[in-house]
Design a protein around this motif. Structure first.
Motif, PDB file in Angstrom:
ATOM      1  N   ASP A 150       1.116  -0.927   0.679  1.00  0.00           N
ATOM      2  CA  ASP A 150      -0.005  -0.048  -0.206  1.00  0.00           C
ATOM      3  C   ASP A 150       0.444   1.556   0.120  1.00  0.00           C
ATOM      4  O   ASP A 150       0.478   2.017  -0.661  1.00  0.00           O
ATOM      5  N   ASP A 151       1.825   1.345   1.039  1.00  0.00           N
ATOM      6  CA  ASP A 151       2.712   2.329   0.973  1.00  0.00           C
ATOM      7  C   ASP A 151       3.124   2.899  -0.750  1.00  0.00           C
ATOM      8  O   ASP A 151       3.101   3.597  -0.975  1.00  0.00           O
ATOM      9  N   ALA A 203       1.972   1.500  -3.616  1.00  0.00           N
ATOM     10  CA  ALA A 203       1.303   2.119  -4.518  1.00  0.00           C
ATOM     11  C   ALA A 203       1.022   2.710  -4.546  1.00  0.00           C
ATOM     12  O   ALA A 203       0.454   4.139  -5.946  1.00  0.00           O
ATOM     13  N   ASN A 204       0.708   3.528  -3.101  1.00  0.00           N
ATOM     14  CA  ASN A 204       0.018   5.673  -3.344  1.00  0.00           C
ATOM     15  C   ASN A 204       0.914   6.619  -3.157  1.00  0.00           C
ATOM     16  O   ASN A 204       1.734   7.431  -4.008  1.00  0.00           O
ATOM     17  N   ASP A 205       2.738   6.337  -3.483  1.00  0.00           N
ATOM     18  CA  ASP A 205       3.535   6.881  -3.553  1.00  0.00           C
ATOM     19  C   ASP A 205       5.157   6.010  -3.986  1.00  0.00           C
ATOM     20  O   ASP A 205       6.008   5.615  -3.216  1.00  0.00           O
ATOM     21  N   VAL A 208       2.828  -3.903  -8.465  1.00  0.00           N
ATOM     22  CA  VAL A 208       3.314  -2.185  -8.078  1.00  0.00           C
ATOM     23  C   VAL A 208       4.200  -2.461  -9.202  1.00  0.00           C
ATOM     24  O   VAL A 208       5.498  -1.363  -9.170  1.00  0.00           O
TER      25      VAL A 208
END
Length: 148
Positions: free
Chosen positions: A50-51, A53-55, A80
């Motif tokens: 998640d970290d 993928a978001n940034d 990703v």
């Protein structure tokens, strides 16, 4: 662990592709087991996935935060694919070796992912072979269940 035939580069960045269950992660853990030299990022871990993928640029910060770690393993890179642009940039700027695993080169290509323009070798981890299994090879089991 069964000794694998695939011989991989110790210096050059590379992709290691193969079907799920073929032993990609196990193989790499047997080679890159020194936590002081290897930054290991498993994209199956929800928080890491998640970290990043978001940034995706967070990868640069993670690599910079571990200056002594010259090898960076990113397991399940197809989760990703945007990270490949950052890996490409880091490979131009630094001396890090990037080891990238994935079950599907086709999925990356289909999504027009950056395959590092020849800056990374591609290796394939196929199901276990007769030569690798040796005495453990049982033809009837392989015919029934395969050799993953």
């Amino acid at each position: 662990m069964v000794s694998r035939i695939v011989k991989i580069s110790k210096e050059q960045s590379f992709f290691l592709f193969g079907p799920r269950g073929s032993g990609k992660t196990s193989l790499l853990k047997s080679i890159y087991h020194d936590p002081s030299a290897v930054l290991w990022l498993d994209l199956l871990e929800t928080q890491i996935h998640d970290d990043l993928a978001n940034d995706p640029a967070l990868l640069k910060k993670m690599v910079a935060a571990h200056p002594g770690k010259t090898k960076v393993v990113i397991d399940e890179i197809q989760k990703v694919p945007e990270l490949l642009n950052v890996v490409h940039q880091l490979s131009l700027e630094s001396k890090h070796q990037f080891i990238l695993t994935g079950s599907s080169a086709r999925k990356l290509k289909r999504n027009k992912a950056n395959l590092l323009a020849g800056r990374a070798f591609s290796y394939y981890c196929h199901p276990l072979t007769y030569e690798e299994l040796g005495d453990q090879f049982q033809l009837m089991n392989v015919l029934r269940f395969g050799s993953l």
